[in-house]
Scaffold this active site. Sequence first.
Site, PDB file in Angstrom:
ATOM      1  N   ARG A   1       5.254 -15.180 -48.691  1.00 56.06           N
ATOM      2  CA  ARG A   1       5.649 -14.528 -47.418  1.00 56.06           C
ATOM      3  C   ARG A   1       6.019 -12.999 -47.513  1.00 56.06           C
ATOM      4  O   ARG A   1       5.691 -12.253 -46.983  1.00 56.06           O
ATOM      5  CB  ARG A   1       6.936 -15.343 -46.807  1.00 56.06           C
TER       6      ARG A   1
ATOM      7  N   ASP B   1      17.451 -17.133 -30.192  1.00 59.40           N
ATOM      8  CA  ASP B   1      17.120 -17.417 -31.588  1.00 59.40           C
ATOM      9  C   ASP B   1      17.542 -15.994 -32.512  1.00 59.40           C
ATOM     10  O   ASP B   1      17.420 -15.141 -31.936  1.00 59.40           O
ATOM     11  CB  ASP B   1      15.678 -17.863 -31.896  1.00 59.40           C
TER      12      ASP B   1
HETATM   13  C1  LIG Z   1      12.715 -24.987 -37.758  1.00 57.89           C
HETATM   14  S1  LIG Z   1      12.950 -23.984 -35.883  1.00 57.89           S
HETATM   15  C2  LIG Z   1      13.666 -25.133 -34.912  1.00 57.89           C
HETATM   16  C3  LIG Z   1      12.901 -24.850 -33.581  1.00 57.89           C
HETATM   17  C4  LIG Z   1      13.481 -25.990 -32.532  1.00 57.89           C
HETATM   18  N1  LIG Z   1      14.678 -25.923 -32.312  1.00 57.89           N
HETATM   19  C5  LIG Z   1      13.052 -27.236 -32.712  1.00 57.89           C
HETATM   20  O1  LIG Z   1      13.580 -28.110 -33.412  1.00 57.89           O
HETATM   21  O2  LIG Z   1      11.812 -27.712 -32.661  1.00 57.89           O
HETATM   22  C6  LIG Z   1      14.683 -23.237 -36.641  1.00 57.89           C
HETATM   23  C7  LIG Z   1      14.913 -21.961 -35.999  1.00 57.89           C
HETATM   24  O3  LIG Z   1      16.213 -21.706 -36.236  1.00 57.89           O
HETATM   25  C8  LIG Z   1      16.400 -20.173 -36.295  1.00 57.89           C
HETATM   26  N2  LIG Z   1      17.534 -19.875 -37.130  1.00 57.89           N
HETATM   27  C9  LIG Z   1      17.567 -19.709 -38.441  1.00 57.89           C
HETATM   28  N3  LIG Z   1      18.995 -19.306 -38.607  1.00 57.89           N
HETATM   29  C10 LIG Z   1      19.413 -18.912 -37.668  1.00 57.89           C
HETATM   30  C11 LIG Z   1      20.731 -18.348 -37.107  1.00 57.89           C
HETATM   31  N4  LIG Z   1      21.606 -17.948 -38.223  1.00 57.89           N
HETATM   32  N5  LIG Z   1      21.114 -18.097 -35.986  1.00 57.89           N
HETATM   33  C12 LIG Z   1      20.176 -18.443 -34.889  1.00 57.89           C
HETATM   34  N6  LIG Z   1      18.931 -18.875 -35.157  1.00 57.89           N
HETATM   35  C13 LIG Z   1      18.591 -19.223 -36.538  1.00 57.89           C
HETATM   36  C14 LIG Z   1      15.134 -19.566 -36.976  1.00 57.89           C
HETATM   37  O4  LIG Z   1      14.676 -18.595 -36.777  1.00 57.89           O
HETATM   38  C15 LIG Z   1      14.040 -20.965 -36.273  1.00 57.89           C
HETATM   39  O5  LIG Z   1      13.060 -20.146 -35.335  1.00 57.89           O
END
Ligand SMILES: C[S@@+](CC[C@H](N)C(=O)[O-])C[C@H]1O[C@@H](n2cnc3c(N)ncnc32)[C@H](O)[C@@H]1O
Length: 294
Positions: A47, A156
Amino acid sequence: MNATPQSIATRPAATISDAQFKTLSEIAFSEAGLMISDSKRQMIQSRITRHLRDIRCDDLEHYLREIQSDKDGNLTRDLISVLTTNVSSFFRERHHFDMLRDDVLPGLVKRARSGHKIRIWSAGCSSGQEPYSIAMLLLNCLPDIQNLDFKILGTDIDRKILDRAHRASYSPDEMASLPSDMSRKYLISTQDPKAPYEISGVVRNMVTLRPLNLLRPWPMKSTFDAIFCRNVLIYFDAETQNDLWPRFHAALGDQGTLFLGHSERIQSPEKVGFSPCGVTTYTKQNLGKVRPEP
Ligand SMILES: C[S@@+](CC[C@H](N)C(=O)[O-])C[C@H]1O[C@@H](n2cnc3c(N)ncnc32)[C@H](O)[C@@H]1O
């Protein structure tokens, strides 16, 4: 940054030294709470190589120095975007949407019909499939929803993935998990062969998207009736998760529902004012009723 286009284009994957990997992991943890274990090293390496190529930088050491003196935070935000995992899909973990429809919604509708506003938060909403799935479900269940005050907030940390959520257009593969009746009702055709469908305005209008880091203060003034924070906390350590339970508790209204992802759990829910009510789902309890530890 500092390289010629040819030198970048032909460069093999950067090899990240132990010290550089440590620096990247520390930034991911302090900025976003993300735990990056050694098993993810290969993934991070590819990445970062792609990212350095995109920003025309050929020196990882120089890049890390720039990040550490990043005044306006833009470089760091872009790095966090590179380090997050954004996998999502429509109606992911279908049982939560069934539970929302069958167990949670009847109470919310009653409240909405007596004039209350209803707010649902998709925290860590990635490219938008989660909040749009909630909106489609509400529209499908409530033909008169335009007369009720239902709104969904999607947040997000990753601004780039939020741009995708704003665009609300998806590939045929991404659309495949949408039930066919929902596709018929809530998709419209686009001119883009790569993303031939987008979510219709009626669904998008129910969803507000905002950047928000869960580790930092939350600016929302009113409480939520349900919070979906699914497949986000899995990237955090136990301490960071434990810091979040009281904050989710405070962000929920009475009897509010918290939905977590399939491998996420509150270890002792009753201690933090929640009671389990379904698969990785919890109802807010009044903390006054929680018995203190002996
Ligand atoms: C795997 S995705 C989950 C998406 C959705 N909730 C689902 O279950 O399909 C995880 C998301 O969490 C976000 N994320 C990670 N750390 C975070 C933080 N400290 N605050 C807010 N969002 C965060 C990432 O950018 C990512 O888009």
